[in-house]
Design an enzyme around this catalytic site. Structure first.
Site, PDB file in Angstrom:
ATOM      1  N   HIS A 204       0.258  -9.855  11.208  1.00  0.00           N
ATOM      2  CA  HIS A 204       0.517  -9.391  12.617  1.00  0.00           C
ATOM      3  C   HIS A 204      -0.485 -10.437  13.641  1.00  0.00           C
ATOM      4  O   HIS A 204      -1.046 -11.153  13.543  1.00  0.00           O
ATOM      5  CB  HIS A 204      -0.274  -7.962  12.760  1.00  0.00           C
ATOM      6  CG  HIS A 204      -1.839  -7.945  12.306  1.00  0.00           C
ATOM      7  ND1 HIS A 204      -2.256  -7.488  11.144  1.00  0.00           N
ATOM      8  CD2 HIS A 204      -2.673  -8.230  13.220  1.00  0.00           C
ATOM      9  CE1 HIS A 204      -3.653  -7.458  11.289  1.00  0.00           C
ATOM     10  NE2 HIS A 204      -3.853  -7.718  12.250  1.00  0.00           N
TER      11      HIS A 204
ATOM     12  N   ASP B  78       4.993  -3.603  10.205  1.00  0.00           N
ATOM     13  CA  ASP B  78       5.202  -4.447  11.581  1.00  0.00           C
ATOM     14  C   ASP B  78       5.367  -3.222  12.688  1.00  0.00           C
ATOM     15  O   ASP B  78       6.000  -3.451  13.871  1.00  0.00           O
ATOM     16  CB  ASP B  78       6.740  -4.987  11.567  1.00  0.00           C
ATOM     17  CG  ASP B  78       6.836  -6.023  10.203  1.00  0.00           C
ATOM     18  OD1 ASP B  78       6.009  -6.823  10.390  1.00  0.00           O
ATOM     19  OD2 ASP B  78       7.769  -5.933   9.518  1.00  0.00           O
TER      20      ASP B  78
END
Length: 425
Positions: A41, A13
């Site tokens: 993502h 992340d």
């Protein structure tokens, strides 16, 4: 040398997708080397938000061919669902996405087993996404898994799937509520649809290298989730570092031009496992709120803490980065001061390197360096010198500690919220 690799340097992340999106516009081929749809993502391009999981983000570039490599594991229905979602946003993906015929297949039974294994672990659960990734890599390593090439011979497919299911049934008994016949029927419908996407990646990539095509490799997850070098057992089931790139794709180390580590300006983690700089206080809550720290794949809130340079240095030691991309610097705009972890100690003794033992890691004391905040917005910055002095000092502290230059700095969610320092370093 024609290959650029983008890898996560923390626990995932970090914002790899935005840099991958920028670099994909200069690339002819974009590849995924490992992992499955457990990663996720978001990319914002031309005012449109795209969510990626198993698909390479090079699909946003209409001139880019995309490859899901042999080291990946693919849940075929999810592959098509993600593809259809992108096409609804206006992306034409025809003839631009391929899956290696050596990639392993994630079946619904793997996803069920993933959940059962988490229940088995009780309070020691890993916190997986329950996407079936771990069980699929397990059947791969025991040489009982099915690869994409096995799907096109109906008899072979049914025999091999039956053996996989039988093994799980012996272990879980009636707890496993799986309809194998329904899965077989599902693939009767998927087989023909899937065929145009499945290729032998070896000649495809060999041809690209011969032509000196620009190739981008988009890492999934991150080094601290690597099965060998992460916080085992609180990791994913593949090699998420440079090693996984070299085995998951047939590119070869001599093709590597750049290996970029993506580092969030603070630290986050999803799921269980040690997190030395985690802040279970107002600082952690502020990072979570301002940074919108919610997982794309799971929807879970991310755990938040100060930047851990012990982690980043360990990551660099494993991946040998040629440059860093520092992301989400703007999230720190409203802090009076910032802490960065510079070392760990245990029982009064400073530790060298990053501990392999998770129990030891859970007990370490963290030594911090305190740096001044800048209390000014950075999102409008177009060049490095546009940043406040304290923000530049924060960047330079990271560079000096890790020993790698920060070549890109993210100061917002959009594609143009990225400062390039190519001319400054």
């Amino acid at each position: 040398m024609s290959v650029t690799v983008v890898l996560g340097a923390q626990w995932g992340d970090e914002g790899k997708g935005k840099l991958a999106d920028i670099l994909a516009h200069e690339s002819q081929i974009c590849c995924r080397a490992q992992g499955g749809n457990n990663a996720g993502h978001t990319i914002v391009a031309n005012g449109v938000t795209y969510d990626f999981h198993i698909l390479p983000s090079g699909l946003v570039n209409p001139n880019c061919i995309n490859v899901i490599g042999s080291g990946c594991v693919v849940h075929v229905p999810s592959f098509f669902k993600e593809l259809e979602a992108l096409e609804k946003h206006g992306l034409n993906t025809e003839g631009r996405i391929y899956i290696s015929d050596r990639a392993h297949v994630v079946f619904d039974v793997h996803q069920q087993v993933d959940g059962l294994e988490e229940v088995e672990l009780g309070q020691g659960f890993i916190g997986t996404t329950k996407k079936g990734i771990g069980p699929t890599y397990s059947t791969k390593m025991t040489r009982s898994g099915l690869r994409m090439c096995d799907l096109f011979d109906e008899e072979v497919f049914e025999q091999k799937l039956g053996r996989v299911v039988m093994g799980f049934q012996k272990r879980f008994g009636d707890l496993l509520q799986y309809d194998m016949q329904a899965e077989i029927e599902k693939y009767k419908g998927l087989r023909e649809k899937l065929a145009p996407y499945v290729v032998d990646q070896i000649p495809l990539l060999a041809s690209a290298k011969e032509k000196n095509a620009k190739i981008l490799v988009e890492g999934a997850n991150a080094l601290m989730l690597d099965i060998d070098y992460g916080t085992y057992p609180f990791v994913t089931s593949s090699n998420t570092g440079l090693g996984g790139v070299l085995t998951g794709l047939t590119l070869g180390w001599r093709s590597l031009r750049e290996v970029i580590g993506v580092v969030k300006a603070y630290t986050t983690r999803v799921g269980s496992g040690p997190f030395p700089t985690e802040q279970l206080n107002e600082f952690g809550e502020k990072l979570q709120s301002v940074g919108h720290e919610v997982g794309v794949t799971t929807g879970r809130k991310r755990r938040c803490g100060w930047l851990d340079l012990v982690v980043v240095k360990h990551s660099h030691a494993c991946n040998d980065y040629t440059a860093l991309n520092l992301t989400k610097l703007d999230v720190l705009d409203d802090f009076d001061e910032l802490k960065v972890a510079t070392s760990y100690s245990l029982n009064g003794q400073r530790l060298e390197g990053f501990p392999s033992n998770p129990d030891m890691l859970a007990q370490v004391e963290v030594q911090y360096e305190t740096l001044p905040g800048w209390k000014k917005p950075t999102t409008g910055a177009k060049s490095y010198m546009d940043l406040p002095l304290a923000a530049r000092k924060y960047v330079e502290y990271i560079e000096n500690f890790v020993g790698v230059k920060v070549k890109w700095i993210g100061v917002g969610p959009a594609r143009d919220h990225m400062i390039s320092r190519s001319g400054n370093i």
